[in-house]
Design a protein around this motif. Structure first.
Motif, PDB file in Angstrom:
ATOM      1  N   TYR A 233      11.822  49.670 -41.648  1.00 20.08           N
ATOM      2  CA  TYR A 233      11.593  50.745 -40.676  1.00 20.08           C
ATOM      3  C   TYR A 233      10.912  50.204 -39.420  1.00 20.08           C
ATOM      4  CZ  TYR A 233       9.746  55.054 -38.637  1.00 20.08           C
ATOM      5  OH  TYR A 233       9.427  56.085 -37.773  1.00 20.08           O
ATOM      6  N   ASP A 234       9.798  49.499 -39.594  1.00 22.42           N
ATOM      7  CA  ASP A 234       9.057  48.982 -38.439  1.00 22.42           C
ATOM      8  C   ASP A 234       9.878  47.965 -37.656  1.00 22.42           C
ATOM      9  OD1 ASP A 234       6.853  50.555 -38.969  1.00 22.42           O
ATOM     10  OD2 ASP A 234       5.816  48.996 -40.121  1.00 22.42           O
ATOM     11  N   SER A 235      10.587  47.095 -38.371  1.00 19.29           N
ATOM     12  CA  SER A 235      11.349  46.058 -37.673  1.00 19.29           C
ATOM     13  C   SER A 235      12.545  46.645 -36.923  1.00 19.29           C
ATOM     14  CB  SER A 235      11.802  44.975 -38.651  1.00 19.29           C
ATOM     15  OG  SER A 235      12.702  45.481 -39.604  1.00 19.29           O
ATOM     16  N   THR A 236      13.133  47.716 -37.437  1.00 19.74           N
ATOM     17  CA  THR A 236      14.238  48.371 -36.728  1.00 19.74           C
ATOM     18  C   THR A 236      13.742  49.039 -35.453  1.00 19.74           C
ATOM     19  OG1 THR A 236      15.337  48.767 -38.850  1.00 19.74           O
ATOM     20  CG2 THR A 236      16.165  49.984 -36.949  1.00 19.74           C
ATOM     21  N   ARG A 237      12.597  49.702 -35.535  1.00 19.19           N
ATOM     22  CA  ARG A 237      11.997  50.298 -34.341  1.00 19.19           C
ATOM     23  C   ARG A 237      11.624  49.213 -33.320  1.00 19.19           C
ATOM     24  NH1 ARG A 237       9.789  55.387 -34.371  1.00 19.19           N
ATOM     25  NH2 ARG A 237       7.906  54.648 -33.321  1.00 19.19           N
ATOM     26  N   ARG A 238      11.171  48.081 -33.816  1.00 18.75           N
ATOM     27  CA  ARG A 238      10.840  46.956 -32.939  1.00 18.75           C
ATOM     28  C   ARG A 238      12.108  46.442 -32.234  1.00 18.75           C
ATOM     29  NH1 ARG A 238       9.053  43.495 -36.784  1.00 18.75           N
ATOM     30  NH2 ARG A 238       7.253  44.848 -37.005  1.00 18.75           N
ATOM     31  N   ALA A 239      13.213  46.398 -32.971  1.00 13.35           N
ATOM     32  CA  ALA A 239      14.473  45.949 -32.391  1.00 13.35           C
ATOM     33  C   ALA A 239      14.941  46.917 -31.302  1.00 13.35           C
ATOM     34  CB  ALA A 239      15.537  45.821 -33.481  1.00 13.35           C
ATOM     35  N   GLN A 240      14.810  48.204 -31.560  1.00  4.41           N
ATOM     36  CA  GLN A 240      15.207  49.190 -30.549  1.00  4.41           C
ATOM     37  C   GLN A 240      14.347  49.075 -29.297  1.00  4.41           C
ATOM     38  OE1 GLN A 240      13.740  52.216 -29.291  1.00  4.41           O
ATOM     39  NE2 GLN A 240      15.607  52.794 -28.168  1.00  4.41           N
ATOM     40  N   ALA A 241      13.061  48.809 -29.483  1.00  2.62           N
ATOM     41  CA  ALA A 241      12.136  48.690 -28.354  1.00  2.62           C
ATOM     42  C   ALA A 241      12.399  47.449 -27.518  1.00  2.62           C
ATOM     43  CB  ALA A 241      10.693  48.680 -28.861  1.00  2.62           C
ATOM     44  N   LEU A 242      13.148  46.504 -28.070  1.00  2.00           N
ATOM     45  CA  LEU A 242      13.484  45.297 -27.321  1.00  2.00           C
ATOM     46  C   LEU A 242      14.362  45.635 -26.121  1.00  2.00           C
ATOM     47  CD1 LEU A 242      13.098  42.169 -27.536  1.00  2.00           C
ATOM     48  CD2 LEU A 242      15.294  42.114 -28.737  1.00  2.00           C
ATOM     49  N   ARG A 243      15.248  46.628 -26.290  1.00  2.00           N
ATOM     50  CA  ARG A 243      16.124  47.069 -25.190  1.00  2.00           C
ATOM     51  C   ARG A 243      16.240  48.594 -25.241  1.00  2.00           C
ATOM     52  NH1 ARG A 243      21.587  43.677 -25.495  1.00  2.00           N
ATOM     53  NH2 ARG A 243      21.881  44.668 -23.453  1.00  2.00           N
ATOM     54  N   PRO A 244      15.159  49.302 -24.941  1.00  2.00           N
ATOM     55  CA  PRO A 244      15.132  50.761 -25.137  1.00  2.00           C
ATOM     56  C   PRO A 244      16.123  51.525 -24.263  1.00  2.00           C
ATOM     57  CG  PRO A 244      13.210  50.018 -23.907  1.00  2.00           C
ATOM     58  CD  PRO A 244      13.893  48.787 -24.424  1.00  2.00           C
ATOM     59  N   ASP A 245      16.524  50.959 -23.131  1.00  2.00           N
ATOM     60  CA  ASP A 245      17.476  51.641 -22.252  1.00  2.00           C
ATOM     61  C   ASP A 245      18.926  51.388 -22.667  1.00  2.00           C
ATOM     62  OD1 ASP A 245      15.367  52.583 -20.710  1.00  2.00           O
ATOM     63  OD2 ASP A 245      15.402  50.836 -19.374  1.00  2.00           O
ATOM     64  N   PHE A 246      19.122  50.462 -23.624  1.00  2.00           N
ATOM     65  CA  PHE A 246      20.480  50.137 -24.058  1.00  2.00           C
ATOM     66  C   PHE A 246      20.744  50.579 -25.486  1.00  2.00           C
ATOM     67  CE2 PHE A 246      23.717  47.256 -25.809  1.00  2.00           C
ATOM     68  CZ  PHE A 246      24.736  47.460 -24.903  1.00  2.00           C
ATOM     69  N   PHE A 247      19.796  50.351 -26.392  1.00  2.00           N
ATOM     70  CA  PHE A 247      19.989  50.710 -27.788  1.00  2.00           C
ATOM     71  C   PHE A 247      19.641  52.169 -28.017  1.00  2.00           C
ATOM     72  CE2 PHE A 247      18.762  46.073 -28.917  1.00  2.00           C
ATOM     73  CZ  PHE A 247      20.080  45.670 -28.794  1.00  2.00           C
ATOM     74  N   ALA A 248      20.584  52.931 -28.581  1.00  2.00           N
ATOM     75  CA  ALA A 248      20.279  54.281 -29.038  1.00  2.00           C
ATOM     76  C   ALA A 248      19.485  54.180 -30.342  1.00  2.00           C
ATOM     77  CB  ALA A 248      21.565  55.066 -29.247  1.00  2.00           C
ATOM     78  N   TYR A 249      18.898  55.289 -30.757  1.00  2.32           N
ATOM     79  CA  TYR A 249      18.040  55.253 -31.951  1.00  2.32           C
ATOM     80  C   TYR A 249      18.210  56.534 -32.756  1.00  2.32           C
ATOM     81  CZ  TYR A 249      13.890  55.074 -34.906  1.00  2.32           C
ATOM     82  OH  TYR A 249      13.036  55.067 -35.993  1.00  2.32           O
ATOM     83  N   ALA A 250      18.228  56.388 -34.089  1.00  4.00           N
ATOM     84  CA  ALA A 250      18.245  57.535 -34.994  1.00  4.00           C
ATOM     85  C   ALA A 250      17.500  57.163 -36.264  1.00  4.00           C
ATOM     86  CB  ALA A 250      19.682  57.945 -35.333  1.00  4.00           C
TER      87      ALA A 250
END
Length: 277
Positions: A233-250
């Motif tokens: 969970y934490d590492s996936t959120r970290r990955a999304q935060a790496l490119r927050p304007d490009f990666f969508a999140y759910a």
């Protein structure tokens, strides 16, 4: 029969030739004749196989997808990759799957190890990927690497007293905090033992990989997908935060890293919604 699959398309199995030998796969297509189906590839986690997606494939097919889930090399019933194979060689199962689907572009959903292989392929071959869903992505910090390294990576050697079976069971429970389905734990433990000589080999590659560069190179629409009870969970959120304007999140609430079996309806809904945008 599970309600999610009642009256839905049927899963068929087959083999094809890949760069690492024979590849076993499961495929599920819409039942309506003449319907134009969108090709979708599902990549499983370690140390399992395409059985991970049996509960969701019929529902995805009913939503208009031609769904194919291969056993990665050395997993399930697929031949093992050569000794010393890296992530790129394991990811060779993806172009093999495209050939089975008869397409040059595909949507890909990868879970854990499958997410890494999907990201590696999409970063290298963006022209062959429409949309990408990375379900539980191991963008790990050092403490997390050390935690996962406490789990045994190596052949599952049988012991005369059967103690290896108990060790496998205990490892499965320890790796699944919040587990609640003992039948599911049994099924996954047996499957891990089935190809125990080879299905552990991807895990050290994933844990040791520097995946920041892979994520930075992605050019295709990408969803980072997780659930609050899983170990990534934490590492996936970290990955999304790496490119927050490009990666969508759910995210889904609760569950473990077996979320596909635990919340199949919700999982299918998230996947279908993103791929249909």
């Amino acid at each position: 029969m599970d309600s999610i699959n009642s009256g839905l398309p049927v899963i068929r199995r087959g083999y094809c030739e890949g760069l690492t030998g024979q590849v076993h796969y499961r495929r599920c297509r819409p039942t309506l004749s003449g319907e134009s189906a969108r090709p979708l590839l599902l990549l499983h986690q370690s140390p399992l196989s395409s059985t991970q997606f049996e509960r969701v494939m019929p529902a995805l097919a009913a939503n208009g997808f031609d769904v194919l889930a291969p056993d990665m090399p050395g997993f399930g019933m697929s031949d093992a990759a050569p000794e010393g194979a890296g992530l790129e060689q394991l990811a060779s199962v993806i172009p093999t799957a495209l050939a089975v689907l008869g397409c040059t572009r595909v949507d890909i959903v990868g879970h854990h190890t499958g997410a890494v292989l999907a990201a590696v392929f999409a970063a290298d071959q963006p022209q062959q990927v429409n949309r990408l869903i990375l379900n539980g992505f191991p963008l790990l910090e050092q403490a997390e690497r050390e935690h996962f390294a406490t789990f045994y990576f190596g052949p599952k050697e049988p012991k005369a007293d059967g103690s290896h079976l108990r060790v496998a069971w205990q490892n499965r429970l320890r790796s699944t905090p919040g587990w609640s389905d003992i039948a599911l734990m049994h099924r996954y433990t047996v499957e891990a033992l089935h190809r125990g000589d080879t299905n552990w080999k991807a895990f050290p590659l994933v844990i040791g990989a520097d995946l920041h560069g892979v994520l930075q190179r992605l050019q295709v629409p990408t969803l980072m997908f997780t659930n609050t009870g899983e170990d990534l969970y934490d590492s996936t959120r970290r990955a999304q935060a790496l490119r927050p304007d490009f990666f969508a999140y759910a995210e889904l609430i609760g569950g473990s890293h077996d979320i596909v079996d635990e919340q199949p309806d919700a999982w299918v809904r998230v996947v279908s919604d993103f791929l249909s945008r």
